[in-house]
Design a protein around this motif. Structure first.
Motif, mmCIF file in Angstrom:
data_model
loop_
_atom_site.group_PDB
_atom_site.id
_atom_site.type_symbol
_atom_site.label_atom_id
_atom_site.label_comp_id
_atom_site.label_asym_id
_atom_site.label_seq_id
_atom_site.Cartn_x
_atom_site.Cartn_y
_atom_site.Cartn_z
ATOM 1 N N VAL A 54 25.588 26.662 36.049
ATOM 2 C CA VAL A 54 24.583 27.653 36.417
ATOM 3 C C VAL A 54 23.860 27.232 37.695
ATOM 4 N N ASN A 55 23.633 28.217 38.572
ATOM 5 C CA ASN A 55 22.917 28.011 39.827
ATOM 6 C C ASN A 55 21.513 28.599 39.686
ATOM 7 N N PHE A 56 20.506 27.817 40.038
ATOM 8 C CA PHE A 56 19.113 28.259 39.998
ATOM 9 C C PHE A 56 18.555 28.183 41.409
ATOM 10 N N ILE A 57 17.990 29.275 41.874
ATOM 11 C CA ILE A 57 17.310 29.273 43.173
ATOM 12 C C ILE A 57 15.854 29.611 42.889
ATOM 13 N N VAL A 58 14.985 28.666 43.189
ATOM 14 C CA VAL A 58 13.557 28.862 42.949
ATOM 15 C C VAL A 58 12.818 28.865 44.280
ATOM 16 N N ALA A 59 11.702 29.552 44.295
ATOM 17 C CA ALA A 59 10.865 29.607 45.499
ATOM 18 C C ALA A 59 9.417 29.390 45.089
ATOM 19 N N MET A 60 8.697 28.662 45.927
ATOM 20 C CA MET A 60 7.288 28.420 45.652
ATOM 21 C C MET A 60 6.529 28.120 46.936
ATOM 22 N N GLU A 61 5.257 28.383 46.897
ATOM 23 C CA GLU A 61 4.354 28.016 47.985
ATOM 24 C C GLU A 61 3.393 26.959 47.447
ATOM 25 N N GLY A 62 2.836 26.180 48.334
ATOM 26 C CA GLY A 62 1.854 25.178 47.935
ATOM 27 C C GLY A 62 2.443 23.883 47.421
ATOM 28 N N ALA A 63 3.737 23.671 47.616
ATOM 29 C CA ALA A 63 4.352 22.407 47.197
ATOM 30 C C ALA A 63 3.834 21.277 48.080
ATOM 31 N N GLU A 64 3.655 20.115 47.501
ATOM 32 C CA GLU A 64 3.233 18.953 48.276
ATOM 33 C C GLU A 64 4.411 18.343 49.020
ATOM 34 N N ASP A 65 5.577 18.379 48.391
ATOM 35 C CA ASP A 65 6.803 17.879 49.000
ATOM 36 C C ASP A 65 7.972 18.407 48.195
ATOM 37 N N GLN A 66 9.163 17.920 48.474
ATOM 38 C CA GLN A 66 10.368 18.450 47.832
ATOM 39 C C GLN A 66 10.419 18.212 46.329
ATOM 40 N N ARG A 67 9.648 17.279 45.822
ATOM 41 C CA ARG A 67 9.663 17.027 44.382
ATOM 42 C C ARG A 67 9.180 18.227 43.572
ATOM 43 N N ASP A 68 8.261 19.006 44.138
ATOM 44 C CA ASP A 68 7.715 20.140 43.398
ATOM 45 C C ASP A 68 8.733 21.257 43.176
ATOM 46 N N PRO A 69 9.456 21.734 44.180
ATOM 47 C CA PRO A 69 10.479 22.746 43.880
ATOM 48 C C PRO A 69 11.634 22.183 43.043
ATOM 49 N N ILE A 70 11.916 20.894 43.176
ATOM 50 C CA ILE A 70 12.949 20.281 42.327
ATOM 51 C C ILE A 70 12.502 20.329 40.864
ATOM 52 N N ALA A 71 11.235 20.017 40.607
ATOM 53 C CA ALA A 71 10.710 20.074 39.240
ATOM 54 C C ALA A 71 10.748 21.508 38.706
ATOM 55 N N TYR A 72 10.426 22.479 39.557
ATOM 56 C CA TYR A 72 10.457 23.888 39.173
ATOM 57 C C TYR A 72 11.880 24.289 38.766
ATOM 58 N N ALA A 73 12.874 23.881 39.530
ATOM 59 C CA ALA A 73 14.277 24.185 39.206
ATOM 60 C C ALA A 73 14.689 23.508 37.902
ATOM 61 N N ARG A 74 14.265 22.258 37.700
ATOM 62 C CA ARG A 74 14.588 21.541 36.462
ATOM 63 C C ARG A 74 13.983 22.260 35.254
ATOM 64 N N CYS A 75 12.759 22.750 35.399
ATOM 65 C CA CYS A 75 12.113 23.487 34.307
ATOM 66 C C CYS A 75 12.861 24.786 34.009
#
Length: 139
Positions: A54-75
């Motif tokens: 499965v491919n997940f593409i997530v988008a977010m604003e206000g991330a401090e660095d790349q760890r935040d969108p990675i965590a969002y995708a993992r969730c």
């Protein structure tokens, strides 16, 4: 000095060097865990690539660095696994981009009912609970 003494010295030096590496690698991240204070989660696109891929593409604003969108995708991957009736996911790859304050993570996971082989596996139920506690949305 015995013939084994030089080997013991080299072994001791190598182990002491590795001990320093383990200590450095196990140091906790200085950043507080959880969603960034100003995070705005812009949603998840999910694409089934194969039966269990499965491919997940997530988008977010206000991330401090790349760890935040990675965590969002993992969730998102963990919640998707639970929705499909599976208990586990394994991370395959994630690409992160940032443009004009919008962060995107393009992640691929396998989902499965049993613990998959590999090092980057997640227990979906535990991960979803952790995401909820941290304030990171799932699917």
């Amino acid at each position: 000095m015995s013939r084994r003494a030089p080997l013991l010295i080299v072994t001791a030096l190598a182990l002491s060097g590795l001990a320093g590496c383990v200590t450095a690698a196990s140091q906790p991240d200085d950043r507080v865990l959880g969603a960034p204070e100003n995070a705005v989660y812009r949603g998840v696109q999910t694409r089934l690539l194969e039966r269990d891929l499965v491919n997940f593409i997530v988008a977010m604003e206000g991330a401090e660095d790349q760890r935040d969108p990675i965590a969002y995708a993992r969730c998102a991957a963990a919640q998707y696994a639970l929705i499909r009736g599976y208990g586990f996911a394994r991370h395959v790859r994630t690409n992160v981009t940032e443009q004009g304050g919008l962060w995107r993570a393009d992640a691929v996971y396998t989902v499965s009912p049993a613990l998959p082989r590999g090092f980057r596996t997640i227990d979906a139920e535990v991960t979803v609970a952790d995401c909820t506690e941290q304030g990171i949305p799932t699917v």
